[in-house]
Design an enzyme around this catalytic site. Structure first.
Site, PDB file in Angstrom:
ATOM      1  CE  LYS A 189      -7.667   1.357   0.779  1.00 43.96           C
ATOM      2  NZ  LYS A 189      -7.015   0.377   1.650  1.00 43.96           N
ATOM      3  CG  HIS A 210      -3.939  -0.740  -2.497  1.00 47.95           C
ATOM      4  ND1 HIS A 210      -4.473   0.521  -2.340  1.00 47.95           N
ATOM      5  CD2 HIS A 210      -3.507  -1.117  -1.275  1.00 47.95           C
ATOM      6  CE1 HIS A 210      -4.340   0.893  -1.082  1.00 47.95           C
ATOM      7  NE2 HIS A 210      -3.760  -0.085  -0.408  1.00 47.95           N
ATOM      8  CB  SER A 258      -0.967  -0.006   1.188  1.00 49.35           C
ATOM      9  OG  SER A 258      -0.284  -0.218   2.397  1.00 49.35           O
TER      10      SER A 258
END
Ligand SMILES: *Cc1c(COP(=O)(O)O)cnc(C)c1O
Length: 394
Positions: free
Chosen positions: A248, A216, A188
């Site tokens: 996200k 992610h 990250s």
């Protein structure tokens, strides 16, 4: 008397806060006066936003907001209870089925946040007599999960970042009953990928679980945004537990763990951070069902994101700061010194560009950085504006 003791208590907090400030590590929040998007309004100023993890630009999407609103009208504001009591509504069940199908696993379980999802997995799988093997640069939530496993009696081992031979030695030396390998798929703070095929091969060889945090990668990597496993063409096999976050790229909030039917049933029965918390509002699941469709049909968004990544990396080549190899939306510009990173972020801010400085303990000492987060919502001009400002400040 009570007053004196409370001022003593507060005084000790104050001393620590002042220590943080002296080290350039005290945090404060900025208030956004606009929805999440490529432009953020702060203190009456418009800034180009390179700080959000909204990789596909879906957080402020009108269609998702409509799905959320419609979901609330149909299903109410709250779920009223934890999933195992009376809080598991039809949209929650539909979302789990859709996530399982999308990721290719037989089953999935949703959580309120990725932090809670990670807390449910490692300490539930690993207790006394078991061992956890974790990458040194894993996300804080995985580290906390590992500490809980340790409190439950598991042995924990941290291997150097992405170091397969070191992990192999640790696995070979372990006689733990159950072995659990835990890694971020996309790290990250650096944006680099874990060597998932090598990790999977070690998991097979040593009969270990492989827990993958795809916060992610989900929505962004692999065909149709199916994530890091798809990126590496790895199978959705029973020894893998895949965690993904939904705040996200998915643009809403929450998280899921996908795996075999039995593993998911086990987590549902034993994962404390699943059991002892109220289910998220069902409207969130409605918005996420709409988001999943956008992700599946989101090749154009992923193309735009990848074009932005390529443009930034190309233009950043002659900057004096290191841009480590990262093919993802996370592009870290390593500055080194805490104050220098803060100064650079401040100078960009003054030019209408919001790029956060990330400092220890979030990243190792001496590697303070600007963490540039790219999104499909950015235009080529946006990238050029950032590059021009960085060149001017170099
Ligand atoms: C953001 C993040 C999490 C936590 O997810 P939330 O839904 O924000 O709680 C977990 N792991 C990684 C790698 C992350 O980046």
């Amino acid at each position: 008397m009570p007053e004196t003791s409370s001022s003593l208590l507060e005084g000790s907090l104050d001393a620590e806060l002042q220590e943080l400030a002296a080290a350039g590590l005290r945090r404060q929040r900025r208030i956004l006066d606009s929805p999440c998007g490529r432009i953020a309004t702060v203190d009456g100023r418009e800034l180009l936003n390179f700080a959000s993890n909204d990789y596909l630009g879906l957080a402020g999407d009108a269609g998702l907001a409509r799905a959320l609103a419609d979901g609330a009208v149909t299903w109410g504001a709250g779920s009223g209870a934890s999933h195992l009591v009376a809080g598991h509504l039809q949209p929650h069940a539909d979302l789990e089925a859709a996530l399982a199908e999308f990721t290719g696993f037989p089953a999935a379980l949703t959580f309120s946040t990725g932090y809670l999802a990670n807390l449910a997995v490692t300490p539930t799988l690993a207790g006394r007599g078991d061992a956890v093997f974790a990458d040194k640069l894993n996300h804080a939530s995985l580290i906390d999960a590992m500490q809980l496993a340790k409190a439950n009696g598991a042995d924990v081992h941290r291997y150097p970042h992405n170091d397969l031979p070191a992990l192999e030695r640790l696995l070979a030396a372990s006689n733990a009953r159950r072995k659990v390998i835990v890694t971020d798929a996309v790290f990250s703070m650096d944006g680099d990928l874990a060597p998932l095929p090598g990790l999977f091969a070690l998991a097979e060889r040593f009969d270990a679980w492989l827990v993958i945090d795809d916060a992610h990668g989900f929505g962004v990597l692999g065909a149709k945004g199916r994530g890091s496993l798809a990126h590496f063409n790895l199978p959705a096999t029973p020894r893998i537990l895949l965690m993904g976050t939904l705040g996200k790229a998915a643009g809403v909030g929450g998280a899921f763990v996908a795996g075999s039917t039995r593993a998911i049933d086990y987590l549902l029965n034993k994962g404390r951070s699943y059991i002892f918390t109220t289910a998220t509002p069902p409207a969130i699941a409605c918005a996420l069902l709409a988001s999943l469709q956008r992700i599946e049909n989101g090749n154009a968004l992923r193309q735009q994101l990848n074009a932005n990544i390529a443009r930034l990396r190309d233009g950043a080549r002659d900057l004096p700061w290191t841009l480590p190899a990262s093919m993802t939306a996370i592009q870290p510009l390593i500055v080194g010194d805490n104050q220098a990173a803060l100064d650079l972020a401040q100078a960009l801010w003054a030019r209408g560009l919001w790029v956060p400085a990330i400092r220890p303990p979030t990243v190792p000492r001496g590697t303070a950085r600007l963490r540039i987060s790219l999104s499909a919502a950015h235009t080529a001009d946006d990238i050029d504006r950032l590059l021009a400002a960085l060149k001017e400040l170099a």
